[in-house]
Design a protein around this motif. Structure first.
Motif, PDB file in Angstrom:
ATOM      1  N   MET A   1     -27.872  -7.557 -15.970  1.00  0.00           N
ATOM      2  CA  MET A   1     -27.349  -7.524 -17.318  1.00  0.00           C
ATOM      3  C   MET A   1     -27.563  -6.141 -17.902  1.00  0.00           C
TER       4      MET A   1
ATOM      5  N   TYR B   1     -27.182 -12.482 -26.905  1.00  0.00           N
ATOM      6  CA  TYR B   1     -27.304 -13.079 -25.575  1.00  0.00           C
ATOM      7  C   TYR B   1     -27.641 -14.568 -25.655  1.00  0.00           C
TER       8      TYR B   1
ATOM      9  N   ARG C   1     -25.662 -18.027 -24.470  1.00  0.00           N
ATOM     10  CA  ARG C   1     -26.133 -19.119 -23.624  1.00  0.00           C
ATOM     11  C   ARG C   1     -25.751 -20.473 -24.213  1.00  0.00           C
TER      12      ARG C   1
ATOM     13  N   ASN D   1     -22.428 -22.521 -23.537  1.00  0.00           N
ATOM     14  CA  ASN D   1     -22.247 -23.416 -22.391  1.00  0.00           C
ATOM     15  C   ASN D   1     -22.205 -24.886 -22.803  1.00  0.00           C
TER      16      ASN D   1
ATOM     17  N   ASN E   1     -25.436  -8.595 -15.346  1.00  0.00           N
ATOM     18  CA  ASN E   1     -26.107  -9.406 -16.367  1.00  0.00           C
ATOM     19  C   ASN E   1     -26.338  -8.470 -17.541  1.00  0.00           C
TER      20      ASN E   1
ATOM     21  N   CYS F   1     -21.894 -11.493 -17.687  1.00  0.00           N
ATOM     22  CA  CYS F   1     -22.936 -12.078 -16.849  1.00  0.00           C
ATOM     23  C   CYS F   1     -22.312 -12.752 -15.631  1.00  0.00           C
ATOM     24  N   THR F   2     -22.689 -12.292 -14.439  1.00  0.00           N
ATOM     25  CA  THR F   2     -22.174 -12.893 -13.204  1.00  0.00           C
ATOM     26  C   THR F   2     -23.288 -13.443 -12.328  1.00  0.00           C
TER      27      THR F   2
ATOM     28  N   GLN G   1     -26.651 -15.931 -11.339  1.00  0.00           N
ATOM     29  CA  GLN G   1     -27.205 -17.250 -11.587  1.00  0.00           C
ATOM     30  C   GLN G   1     -28.639 -17.043 -12.066  1.00  0.00           C
ATOM     31  N   PRO G   2     -28.908 -17.304 -13.338  1.00  0.00           N
ATOM     32  CA  PRO G   2     -30.251 -17.042 -13.863  1.00  0.00           C
ATOM     33  C   PRO G   2     -31.325 -17.821 -13.113  1.00  0.00           C
TER      34      PRO G   2
ATOM     35  N   GLN H   1     -26.086 -19.067 -17.640  1.00  0.00           N
ATOM     36  CA  GLN H   1     -25.575 -17.746 -17.953  1.00  0.00           C
ATOM     37  C   GLN H   1     -25.222 -17.649 -19.432  1.00  0.00           C
TER      38      GLN H   1
END
Length: 387
Positions: free
Chosen positions: A1, A273, A277, A280, A353, A368-369, A371-372, A378
């Motif tokens: 990120m 950020y 999130r 989602n 990210n 963001c690409t 996987q956290p 993400q």
């Protein structure tokens, strides 16, 4: 990120300085069945945002989540007496918050001994008390259980929703004034009224450490843990303190971000950020379930690192980004990472990210690409059709 900037002149090199520990709370509530605000992304819930005073020494006029500095009172041994109203086995209370994280990347904030000298109160508990106290001080919302000496209730070990005390509004203001002057008064409030902070309903969400490259006007540094909590219905009483906070708003995440992109409000990078999130989740019950299920998965501390592309786009890299350094000393100001590619080329080189500043702080975009880690989600950006 990464965060990207075009206006390098706004950033003045500062000597790295020590930081203060803090706790913040992302508080959401389901209070309308359908999105009704123009530009809303369809969420059926709202998030609490507070507008800082113009006199604030850190991000003045910005919209933030409730929260603030940790106080020694939040880890006082006297809290054991308060929690004994809900459980006789207070010595094992910390087991409810034991995180299943074994990668040695656990946020330093949770290392016992830094905030709770001689108290024996785990930081996982004292930090939650801090977030609840600061939320009460700034908004009048008291997240707690009401009990009495003759009843020991079952421990609410895995709450989807937090409990809020509904009480006399004049009394709320009396106690808020006391707590604002002395954090020990929050402990006295709970003892005198037999209130137990609902620490079980606050779940770990993220941890941000202010970078060393902030502008002079925002040069303070904070190591902040962000907790997530959900309300079933709006509190009957909320009010800004008209000191640190001059305005209090409940809006959907997408509406808040849209106001930001339309330059109606100011947001700091962590808020952009973390609101991303929340995009989602359309249904509040799904958000509450997700928050509860990952509550013991763990988290690591994020420290932004500045970088620049060959065509002048400045970025603030975060863990997971392709260009984030392998080692960063949080106590030393790092130089600008010079990436020998244009920003267009960088975008083709995953993973990413980051938040991109297209012009200044008023126009950040999340990219963001990855996987956290720790089963998190993400951060998303608003659909282009909404902007």
């Amino acid at each position: 990120m990464h965060f990207a900037f075009n206006m390098f002149s706004e950033y003045t090199a500062v000597v790295a300085r020590s930081w203060k520990n803090a706790a913040s709370l992302l508080l959401t509530v389901q209070d309308f069945p359908h999105a009704t605000v123009a530009g809303s992304g369809g969420e059926n819930y709202k998030v609490l945002m507070l507008k800082r005073s113009s006199k604030s020494s850190f991000f003045p006029n910005a919209h933030v989540f409730p929260g603030g500095n940790i106080d020694k009172a939040d880890s006082s041994y006297r809290w054991f007496g308060v929690f004994r109203l809900l459980t006789r086995n207070v010595e094992s209370l910390g087991q409810n918050f034991t995180v299943h994280q074994h990668d040695e990347m656990r946020s330093p904030l949770f290392k016992n001994g830094k905030n709770n000298v001689n108290s024996g109160l785990p930081n996982e508990i004292s930090l939650r008390i801090s977030a609840i106290r600061e939320t009460f001080e700034e908004t009048g919302i008291l997240i707690a259980h009401s009990t009495n000496e003759n009843s020991v209730l079952p421990l609410p070990e895995n709450n989807w929703y937090c409990n809020v005390i509904e009480w006399n509004h004049a009394e709320v203001e009396i106690w808020r004034s006391k707590v604002r002057k002395d954090a020990n008064e929050f402990l006295n409030l709970c003892i005198q009224n037999k209130y137990v902070p609902d620490i079980w309903a606050l779940h770990e969400w993220s941890n941000w450490l202010t970078p060393t490259f902030m502008p002079k006007k925002n040069s303070k540094r904070y190591d902040t843990v962000f907790y997530k909590a959900c309300l079933k219905s709006p509190p009957s009483y909320t009010k800004q303190d008209n000191s640190e906070v001059i305005c209090l708003n409940w809006e959907s995440p997408s509406t808040t971000l849209l106001s930001y992109h339309n330059q109606k409000i100011i947001l700091a990078p962590p808020q952009v950020y973390e609101l991303g999130r929340l995009l989602n989740f359309k249904q509040h019950c799904v958000l509450a379930s997700f928050t509860s299920k990952r509550r013991l998965k763990g988290l690591s501390r994020w420290l932004p690192v500045r970088a620049q592309s060959t065509d002048g786009v400045l970025m603030s890299l975060l863990p997971g980004d392709n260009w984030y350094p392998k080692f960063v000393d949080p106590t030393v100001e790092t130089g600008v990472v010079q990436i020998q590619h244009s920003y267009k080329e960088i975008i083709q080189m995953k993973p990413h990210n980051h938040i991109k500043f297209t012009s200044n702080f008023n126009n950040m975009k999340v990219v963001c690409t990855i996987q956290p880690m720790y089963e998190h989600v993400q951060a998303l950006s608003l659909n282009s059709s909404m902007l």
